[in-house]
Structure formats: C-alpha cells, structure tokens
Write a protein that holds these residues in place. Structure first.
Motif, PDB file in Angstrom:
ATOM      1  N   UNK A  30      39.858  36.117  31.700  1.00  0.00           N
ATOM      2  CA  UNK A  30      38.594  35.576  32.209  1.00  0.00           C
ATOM      3  C   UNK A  30      37.452  36.356  31.571  1.00  0.00           C
ATOM      4  N   UNK A  31      36.256  35.789  31.510  1.00  0.00           N
ATOM      5  CA  UNK A  31      35.122  36.556  30.989  1.00  0.00           C
ATOM      6  C   UNK A  31      34.839  37.749  31.902  1.00  0.00           C
ATOM      7  N   UNK A  32      34.496  38.882  31.347  1.00  0.00           N
ATOM      8  CA  UNK A  32      34.223  40.053  32.184  1.00  0.00           C
ATOM      9  C   UNK A  32      32.977  39.862  33.038  1.00  0.00           C
ATOM     10  N   UNK A  33      33.030  40.317  34.285  1.00  0.00           N
ATOM     11  CA  UNK A  33      31.867  40.295  35.165  1.00  0.00           C
ATOM     12  C   UNK A  33      31.042  41.555  34.929  1.00  0.00           C
ATOM     13  N   UNK A  34      29.743  41.364  34.788  1.00  0.00           N
ATOM     14  CA  UNK A  34      28.845  42.471  34.448  1.00  0.00           C
ATOM     15  C   UNK A  34      27.968  42.803  35.650  1.00  0.00           C
TER      16      UNK A  34
END
Length: 661
Positions: free
Chosen positions: A230-234
């Motif tokens: 999944x795209x990383x959460x920032x």
C-alpha cells in the motif's frame, strides 16, 4: 466495410431488443411486448445498415477522420459538439433471448454483452438526440488478471494496439473485431458523427503484453510483499499533493524506507539467461503467474499520487516506468542500488522527472494514437492522466497525432477549471472540468458555476450532468434535476454538451464510484434487481431501458441548441440584468447585431417570478421587435417588451429569443 455486413437469417423474430432501440423504418416481422420488441436480427440490422448507406456519398473514404475527409484543419468543431459517452459493452448490452437472466453469450447464440454491431444499430437513437460526437471509453484488450469484478476494467490495458475481442458479435460469422470497429467508425462518419476514444498512456494492466519483451518498462515487488502492499501513510501532512519540499522530507520517513524495500528489479535484470529460457514457454494468457512462480516477483499495483489518499491500491493496473533513473527529488535520499520503485513523485513525473528518459517506451507510447488514427480514422482522444506525464512526452503524443491530422482534438483529464490555462498552453482543446460536480449542487455551487466559473474559463469544458465516474443525475434530488442541469449545460458559456450513456433513460446506477461517490453509491436498485450493486466498469451490466421524458427532452433540447449554436459560440456573452436576484436564478445571454437569446433557470424548488431587463442586459438603447419563449411545453410568442416577466416553476427554466434593432 459496412456494406459487407451480412447476417444469416433466422426462421422467426426471436431477437429481443429494448423498444427504445427499435428502428422505425424496419418493416420486417416484429412482436411487441411492453418495453421490448422481438425482431428477426438479419433483416433488422440490414434495415439500419441500408438507412446508413443511403447517406453515403460515392468516392469518399469514410475510414479517415471527418476533417481529413473534408480537407479542413480547424479543431473548433469540438465547440459545436453534442457528445455521447459510451462504454460499448454496457451501453448496448441486453438480454436478447427475452427470458431468464442476463448471459454474456446466451443459449440462442446471441451475445448479450455489448458489441460494435449493436452500437451501429443504436446510431439512429443517437441521431435523434442530436449527437455528433461518439466518445468511447477504452476499447483496447483488457486484462482478465487481478480483476475488480466479473470482467476486467476497460482501463486495465493488456495490449495497447489490440481491440478487445469481447466486442465481436457472433452474428457476424467470420468477421474479426477490428473490421467490426472499422464498420462502426465508418457508419458514424457517414452520419456526420465524429469518434473520440480514451487513451491511457501512464498505466497498463499488471500482465500487460509489453512485459514479454520489455519487463524493465515496469515496476516489480516481491510476491511475499503483495498482501500488505500500500502507499505509505505520511504523518503530519494530511491529504495533499506532493511538492519538492515535502518529498525531500518524505524520503526520511521510516515507513517510506520500508516501502522502498518491497521493490525488486525486473526478471530480466535479475537473471537474463533464466528469463530468456522462461520466455520461450510464456503465453500472453498466463505469463504473469509463471514469472511469480519462477522469480518470486510480480508487477506493483498502482495507487494515487495524492499523499494520504484514503482510496485503496489500484490492484488491476501498474505504472509504466517512464525514466531509467529515480526522480530528482530522491537525490541524496536513495541508494544507487535501489530497484525502481513507485512513490508519489514517481507517479507525478510531470512535476518530478528523472534525468534519463526511457526513450524507447516514450516512442512507443507516442505511436499508439497515430496507429489508431491511420487504421480506423479517429477524430480525437481524451488523454487519461495526461497532466501526470512528463511535459516532453505529453508534447510528443500531441505532436505525433497532429502531424497526421491537424484537426485532431485532445481532451484533457483536468478536473480543476483554473487549470484550463495550462491545458490550453499544452495544446489541449477541451478540459473535462467540474460542471458534473458544481451544477447539481443547487443553488449555491450551481449559481457560482453558471455566473462566474463558466464565463471565465480559458478553454472549453465538458458541460455535463454526469460522467461515467460520477453519480447519475436521475439519482440526485430524487430526479428533480434531470432536465434542469442538461438545459444549463446546453446554454452556459464555453460548454461542450455531453450526454452520458443511460442518462437519457434515467438510469440511476453509476458506472463507477471514482468521483463524488462512496461505497454505498453502488446500491441504487431494488434488492430483486440482478444488477444491484454492480458497476459497469468492472461487471456485466444491462441498463434499464424504458420510455423516459428525458430522451424526448434531450432530443428537443439539442435541436433548439443547434438552431442557436452560432450565436452561443460566436455571439457576445452577457449576464442577464434581472429586477431582483438572490443567487437562485442562473442566467446567460448571447447577442448579435439583431438577435439575442436569454436563458434563465430557477435553482429553487419553489416557483418564482422575476423580470428580465433587456435593455440593461444589452447595455445600449434598443427596440424590441419580437419575443418568443421556449420551455418544456414548446415555443410560444410573447408581447414585445423591454421587460419580460418570467414565471418559472421550481427547478424550471426558459429560453427567450429576442429580435431587436
């Protein structure tokens, strides 16, 4: 090509079609049952084809764009368009056996999912609505791997140069699907209808056929990482677009460093000899499974270029690797031996390019549209995600198409109206815009769009009540806007009118949940409906064809609009001077030397009465010689006056024609 169509006759009329489709000039055997008609398919399709052929002129090549046929280079034809947006496999899907449930291919040998042949048969329906541009969602072969529903998404492109065989109609025994598409385009051109396609240059199916020759054109992850990918959460950034400064900080985040570890090199780079041995046994149907088994890797799913976007990964598509190196934002942040990876800046390569373009891939991408132009005679393209492409690649795509056909139109997938200026500078002719979002939000956003946004946009926009990605207009406010919003779309400044397939029959089920919707938006039908919860982008879907006042209204609306089209496009636009205004009466007017039209719309659910000050609207002294008004009841004459008393019902509208000197 269309004149070669021949269908084996049946013994009886057993081919069921919606009554909406029924061709009035058909004189063969037919059986009417409510909203359905049973016809003999051979004679039925022949009657429509003969109707089209009667309009064909000898010695003209209709398999080239209409502008090339006419020897013109002007792209302003899009300004006068009435576009019909269609996903062929659902637009002309129907239960042709007339009993039981839908089957893609039924027991009588009929293909119930949409085909090009049936799309040809729908052209009289489109002509009645004044359609002169057919916009087709992707027709290229789509993948059957990593599907989100029953069938692959049309945007999951397995082969950029092949037409999907699902559009072949078994009634055309011995035909191939490319010839059938050729016949559809030819039929459209004979009728004066241009054809526009969707083109997706930034993503491909995760088992795209290009992998067989160019695995290094894609991004790869370890199979073991797929389940949690999944795209990383920032933290601390919220939902936002990447910029140079925040990307530099993002690379320092631990979760981003872990994200980069998921990626690996392509199979050819990992072991060239093993790849060559394996490739000899690979087929287009199952090669991705063999690569996963032999190398333990798979193409990486796509995801949004927005930071902290809540939408899930795009599991059916993957990004094309447009650069051989990493984005410039990664310099000093990523090791030299880091495999190619997908991150927000990689996706948004228009703003974050690398230094080493993948030239061979760029040349391939830029060759796809000319391939379809030369082979099928396309008139234009909607460029999917064009705003995310490197500027040089975007310009290559546009230039290659226009070198072949200077009149070729490009529609930008740009939803923000203020970005129209950039789209214009890039060479686009139209933006999608956000009329579909603002206009149904009565009264505030509707009024803002009508009185401010539409007049100030620097490029024409698609004026529509709905799109293939949005909720249906028949579903908003219990259908009370189904005629008001199309009327606004027809007469607002700078708009290019578009009708979405199904809009004319008050279809409520959306085709996709991509814009202005949520997971609950897919449930608009009754629990007993076999298509409840299904989306045409991912599932087999048959629209609910029935008689609707909207079809008749759109047909009449297009005729009225066409009559005044020159005035709308070339006349002087002026907002209307009303005796009172509370932000709930949308208006527009267009003026020539002796003629004007004035549009007013009631954005309130309650009826209202306002006065139209004609002289104050024009801004100069004048003499009103004649006044006519058109609304849903037709045209009628009014007493000439410099002040028109306008009485409009809730969510009603009126168009006034003024003759003056």
């Amino acid at each position: 090509m269309i004149d070669k169509i021949s269908i084996k006759p049946r013994k009886k009329p057993d081919y069921c079609i919606p009554r909406n489709w029924f061709f009035e000039e058909y004189d063969g055997e037919a059986r009417f049952e409510g909203n359905r008609v049973f016809v003999e398919p051979s004679s039925y399709f022949k009657s429509i084809i003969n109707w089209i052929l009667r309009k064909k002129k000898n010695g003209i090549d209709y398999n080239q764009s209409l502008s090339l046929k006419n020897g013109t280079e002007d792209r302003n034809w899009i300004r006068t368009a009435v576009i019909y947006s269609s996903l062929v496999r659902s637009t002309v899907a129907y239960n042709h056996k007339g009993f039981g449930r839908f089957e893609p291919d039924d027991i009588l040998g009929y293909r119930e999912s949409g085909t090009f042949l049936k799309m040809i048969a729908l052209l009289p329906h489109l002509v009645k609505m004044g359609v002169n541009v057919l916009y087709l969602l992707p027709l290229t072969e789509s993948s059957q791997v990593f599907k989100k529903g029953e069938i692959g998404s049309p945007y999951s492109v397995k082969d950029f140069l092949k037409i999907d065989p699902i559009y072949h109609d078994p009634l055309l025994d011995g035909w191939n699907v490319e010839d059938e598409f050729t016949a559809l385009v030819e039929s459209c051109h004979i009728l004066g209808i241009r054809v526009i396609l969707d083109f997706i240059p930034r993503t491909a199916a995760r088992d795209c056929n290009l992998i067989l020759e160019h695995p290094d054109w894609f991004y790869w992850i370890k199979v073991d990482e797929l389940a949690s990918y999944a795209p990383p959460k920032i933290p601390g950034l919220g939902f936002c677009q990447p910029d140079f400064e925040n990307m530099k900080k993002i690379y320092d985040q631990d979760q981003v460093k872990e994200h980069l570890k998921r990626f690996t090199f392509d199979p050819k780079t990992i072991d060239a000899e093993k790849w060559e041995r394996l490739k000899k046994d690979l087929t287009e149907e199952d090669f991705i499974y063999n690569i996963a088994r032999e190398f333990g890797i798979v193409t990486a799913p796509g995801f949004s270029d927005w930071i902290n976007d809540t939408q899930p990964t795009w599991d059916d598509v993957t990004f094309l690797r447009l650069y051989h190196d990493h984005p410039v934002t990664s310099e000093g942040k990523v090791s030299k031996d880091q495999p190619p990876y997908v991150l927000f800046d990689v996706i948004k390569s228009s703003r974050f390019p690398g230094r080493k373009p993948n030239t061979e891939l760029w040349n391939y991408i830029a060759s796809v549209i000319p391939h379809f132009q030369k082979k099928f005679g396309l008139d234009g393209i909607r460029l999917d995600m064009g705003h995310a492409l490197p500027d040089d690649l975007e310009q290559m795509i546009i230039k290659n198409a226009r070198d072949y056909d200077p009149s070729f139109v490009f529609i930008a997938e740009e939803l923000e109206m203020h970005r129209a200026k950039e789209a214009k500078e890039a060479g686009y002719d139209v933006v999608i815009g956000n009329s579909w979002w603002m206009l149904p939000r009565v009264p505030e956003k509707t009024y803002e769009f009508a009185q401010v946004t539409a007049a100030k946009v620097e490029l024409p926009y698609i004026a529509c009540a709905e799109t293939p990605d949005t909720p249906r207009i028949a579903q908003r406010l219990n259908g009370r806007l189904k005629c008001l919003i199309p009327f606004l779309c027809a007469f607002l400044p700078n708009g290019v009118l578009m009708i979405n397939s199904g809009q004319e029959i008050e279809e409520t089920q959306p085709m996709n949940l991509g814009l202005d919707n949520d997971a609950c938006g897919r449930f608009t039908l009754s629990c007993e409906d076999e298509f409840q919860g299904k989306l045409a982008f991912f599932d087999h879907y048959v629209m609910h064809w029935k008689d609707s006042e909207v079809f008749e209204f759109l047909s009449e609306l297009s005729k009225v609009r066409e009559h005044f089209l020159s005035l709308i496009v070339n006349g002087e636009y002026k907002p209307v001077y009303l005796t009172w205004q509370d932000g709930k009466t949308a208006n527009a007017s267009y003026w020539s030397d002796q003629e004007a039209i004035i549009m007013v719309c009631n954005l309130d659910e309650f009826g209202r009465e306002v006065g139209i000050e004609i002289e104050n609207t024009f801004g100069k002294p004048l003499t009103v010689e004649a006044v006519k008004v058109w609304d849903r009841s037709g045209w009628r004459e009014l007493e000439p006056s410099k002040t028109i008393v306008c009485k409009i019902e809730g969510f009603g509208f009126a168009l006034y024609k003024i003759d003056f000197k």
